[in-house]
Each structure stands twice: as C-alpha cells, then as structure tokens.
Design a protein around this motif. Sequence first.
Motif, short mmCIF file in Angstrom:
data_model
loop_
_atom_site.label_atom_id
_atom_site.label_comp_id
_atom_site.label_asym_id
_atom_site.label_seq_id
_atom_site.Cartn_x
_atom_site.Cartn_y
_atom_site.Cartn_z
N GLY A 66 2.07 7.40 2.54
CA GLY A 66 0.85 7.55 1.85
C GLY A 66 -0.31 8.23 2.46
N GLY A 67 -1.27 8.48 1.92
CA GLY A 67 -2.24 9.49 2.47
C GLY A 67 -3.56 8.51 2.93
N PHE A 124 0.92 -1.27 0.08
CA PHE A 124 -0.10 0.05 0.07
C PHE A 124 0.92 1.19 -0.10
N CYS A 125 0.66 2.23 -1.00
CA CYS A 125 1.34 3.32 -1.01
C CYS A 125 0.76 4.41 -1.82
N GLY A 175 10.27 8.55 10.38
CA GLY A 175 9.24 8.87 11.26
C GLY A 175 7.87 9.44 10.54
N PHE A 176 7.82 9.13 9.47
CA PHE A 176 6.69 9.54 8.45
C PHE A 176 5.25 9.25 9.30
N TYR A 177 5.18 8.15 9.93
CA TYR A 177 4.01 7.75 10.76
C TYR A 177 4.12 8.10 12.03
N ALA A 178 5.07 8.35 12.85
CA ALA A 178 5.32 8.50 14.15
C ALA A 178 4.06 9.35 14.76
#
Length: 186
Positions: free
Chosen positions: A106-107, A7-8, A137-140
């Motif tokens: 992703g969004g 998923f992206c 850390g995109f999803y941190a």
Amino acid sequence: MAAICVFCASSRRLDRRWLDLAAATGAEIARRGHTLVSGGGCVGMMGALVDGARSAGGRTIGVIPQSLVDLEVADLASDELLVTESMASRKILMIDKSDAFLTLPGGLGTLDELFEVWTTATLALHHKPMVLVDTDGFYAPLLDWLRNLTDQAFLKPAGFDLLRLADTVPTALDLLESRLTPPHPR
C-alpha cells in the motif's frame, strides 16, 4: 476465532496482481474462520479484500471516517460498518476491534496505519501480533531503512522484532495465528 485487521491500498489504478493478492487474502482469512476488519472501503485492494472474504463466507467489519462515506467509497455490504469522525479515530477503533494486524502492499495510508499499530505496540499499549507481507520485495527498501534505524539506535531491536515478516499470505496468517492470545471471557 480472531478479528484480523488488514491494511492495504485503496487506489483504483493498481495492477491486477495487487487486487488478486487482496482478494486471496480476504478469502484465506474467511476460510480460516476469522473475521476481517478493514478500513471500510469498497475500492482498490480494500474492495477486493472484503469481496474475497465474503466470497468465502467470511464476516467483515469496516471502519471508515464520515469524510470517506461522503465520497461514496464505503463498503455498504459490510456485516458491520462503523463510521468515525476522523482518520485518527478510525485507527483507534480499528486497533480496538482487532486481535491481530496484517499489512499488504500500500501507500501512505497503509504505512500510516502500520506505523500507528507498530508504535503503540512498542509502547506496550497493546500486545497484538503484526505481520508485514513483503510480496515480491515490495517493502524491501523500507525494511532496509528501518534496519538502519535499529543499527543507529533510533529503534530498539526488540521494537523492530515486534513486526514479523512474511513472503506469502498463508505464512503471514500462520505467524499471526501462532501469536494470538486466547480471548478472555466477556
């Protein structure tokens, strides 16, 4: 080997580093001998992902709703392109066709897909491994919020732990591979 669903994002306006991450992910999946299952698009990270897999000799399966085919964003170079009636039926088919799930940055669409497979795993509707790649850390912030849900008993710790976390794609694939169950004879 396994069919790994990634998923992206499919946005056309992303920084090059995200496209490079997606291309490297597709290539690494192919180098390890796995089949790539994607959302069937040819744009953004999704397009870079499938191009990366094919550049390394990998097999690709795309799953896309007719509405996106109509917008001319389908990955027509897929080894297998499956067209669904809706986004909902797309997710069901992606889950069915995959042995494991890897989520890149992703969004909303990416989060929708992640939460679908995660929710169905917490309900024991499947036992397929899932890894979230938290590059830089995109999803941190999201992970902090989810840990808070666990702290407040909205999410069981065992449910939170079904989603594994990795900083890099090779680490994520190592985690997935270590949790794959041997395929059943067909």
